[in-house]
Write an enzyme that holds these catalytic residues in place. Structure first.
Site, PDB file in Angstrom:
ATOM      1  CG  ASN A   9      34.364  38.488  49.777  1.00  0.00           C
ATOM      2  OD1 ASN A   9      35.192  37.599  49.569  1.00  0.00           O
ATOM      3  ND2 ASN A   9      33.400  38.795  48.925  1.00  0.00           N
ATOM      4  CE  LYS A  11      34.523  41.179  46.483  1.00  0.00           C
ATOM      5  NZ  LYS A  11      33.780  42.114  45.659  1.00  0.00           N
ATOM      6  CG  HIS A  94      29.917  37.622  46.575  1.00  0.00           C
ATOM      7  ND1 HIS A  94      30.161  38.214  45.362  1.00  0.00           N
ATOM      8  CD2 HIS A  94      30.212  38.538  47.521  1.00  0.00           C
ATOM      9  CE1 HIS A  94      30.600  39.453  45.572  1.00  0.00           C
ATOM     10  NE2 HIS A  94      30.643  39.678  46.873  1.00  0.00           N
ATOM     11  CD  GLU A  96      32.671  39.726  43.128  1.00  0.00           C
ATOM     12  OE1 GLU A  96      33.437  38.964  43.738  1.00  0.00           O
ATOM     13  OE2 GLU A  96      32.629  40.961  43.350  1.00  0.00           O
ATOM     14  CD  GLU A 166      28.019  41.783  49.447  1.00  0.00           C
ATOM     15  OE1 GLU A 166      28.934  42.381  50.030  1.00  0.00           O
ATOM     16  OE2 GLU A 166      28.225  40.870  48.643  1.00  0.00           O
ATOM     17  N   GLY A 172      32.222  47.140  44.502  1.00  0.00           N
ATOM     18  CA  GLY A 172      33.469  47.477  43.824  1.00  0.00           C
ATOM     19  C   GLY A 172      33.348  48.687  42.908  1.00  0.00           C
ATOM     20  CB  SER A 212      31.328  50.936  47.620  1.00  0.00           C
ATOM     21  OG  SER A 212      31.616  50.423  46.327  1.00  0.00           O
TER      22      SER A 212
HETATM   23  P1  PGA Z   1      33.316  45.988  47.898  1.00  0.00           P
HETATM   24  O1  PGA Z   1      32.848  44.443  47.869  1.00  0.00           O
HETATM   25  O2  PGA Z   1      33.370  46.385  49.351  1.00  0.00           O
HETATM   26  O3  PGA Z   1      34.678  46.009  47.248  1.00  0.00           O
HETATM   27  O4  PGA Z   1      32.303  46.765  47.147  1.00  0.00           O
HETATM   28  C1  PGA Z   1      31.881  43.951  48.732  1.00  0.00           C
HETATM   29  C2  PGA Z   1      31.611  42.497  48.441  1.00  0.00           C
HETATM   30  O5  PGA Z   1      31.613  42.116  47.265  1.00  0.00           O
HETATM   31  O6  PGA Z   1      31.393  41.701  49.354  1.00  0.00           O
END
Ligand code: PGA
Length: 251
Positions: A9, A11, A94, A96, A166, A172, A212
């Protein structure tokens, strides 16, 4: 056997030139046959990415879409538009999108319906905030997210649903759920689906872990019985780390 999936992903990262550089390098890689590899670039680069990867076993996926079929929704992108550039899978829910764009379960359920109606596969994201985890409310919360977003679906619809668990506190942040924490909640998610539908259906649903995931922890996380792969943010921006994760399944 459940499908193993590793989806990157991106983003709001990678412009057209960066997308192409990544994909040129990705094309040189050898992919394990039993892992479905996916990349979700920005809307602007979907068409290019699809054409670029046409001959390669990598699916190009969208990060979002609008719930309506078409109309006066300035700035939005429909399922039909995605399909017309070769995109058959969409990430919905997601954290976000939920946090910064106020997407709630009711809206997400509509998006899921529209995606399925357009014969797309949905990667549906769920996961708790740190406070929920600390107070032990994470099981409840995840169950509610499943119920509100997906439990109106028919049994057949589940052929086109992938779950991505998640935990928001791990996205992140460099902080990951331990393999045991991931297994515990993935198992719970599968049991919750089995209770509502059937064991058969639950056993067929791929449940990805996200938050992560890195080359250094992917092997252990992917070795858990109910973890069928990952949704990868930061580590999917470099071909080397992404491929290490794609190759992290044992056996
Ligand atoms: P990350 O993001 O691997 O940077 O933690 C995962 C995601 O948001 O799908």
């Amino acid at each position: 056997m459940r499908k193993k999936i590793v989806a990157g992903n991106w983003k709001m990262n990678n412009d057209l030139a960066q997308t192409e550089t990544f994909l040129v390098n990705l094309k040189k890689q050898i992919f394990p046959e039993d892992v479905a590899v996916m990349i979700a670039p920005a809307f602007t680069n979907l068409s290019h990415a699809f054409t670029s990867m046409r001959e390669h076993p990598v699916s190009i996926v969208a990060q979002n879409m609008h719930q309506s079929e078409e109309g006066a929704f300035t700035g939005e992108v429909s399922a039909k538009m995605l399909k017309s550039v070769g995109v058959n899978t969409v990430i919905l829910g997601h954290s976000e999108r939920r946090a910064y764009f106020n997407e709630d379960s009711q809206l997400l359920a509509e998006k899921v319906n529209t995606a399925l109606k357009n014969e797309m596969t949905v990667i549906y994201c769920i996961g708790e905030e740190l406070e929920d985890r600390k107070s032990g409310n994470h099981f409840n919360l995840v169950k509610n997210q499943l119920t509100e977003g997906l439990f109106h679906l028919s049994s057949d619809d589940w052929d086109n649903i992938v779950i991505a668990y998640e935990p928001v506190w791990a996205i992140g942040t460099g902080e990951t759920a331990s393999p045991e924490q991931a297994q515990e909640i993935h198992k719970f998610i599968r049991e919750t689906i089995a209770e509502k539908y059937s064991k058969d259906i639950a056993d067929k649903v791929s449940i990805l872990y996200g938050g992560s995931v890195k080359p250094s922890n992917a092997v252990e996380i992917f070795s858990q019985a109910d973890v069928d792969g990952g949704l990868i943010g930061g580590a999917a921006l470099k071909v080397d780390s992404f491929m290490d994760i794609v190759n992290a399944f044992e056996g």
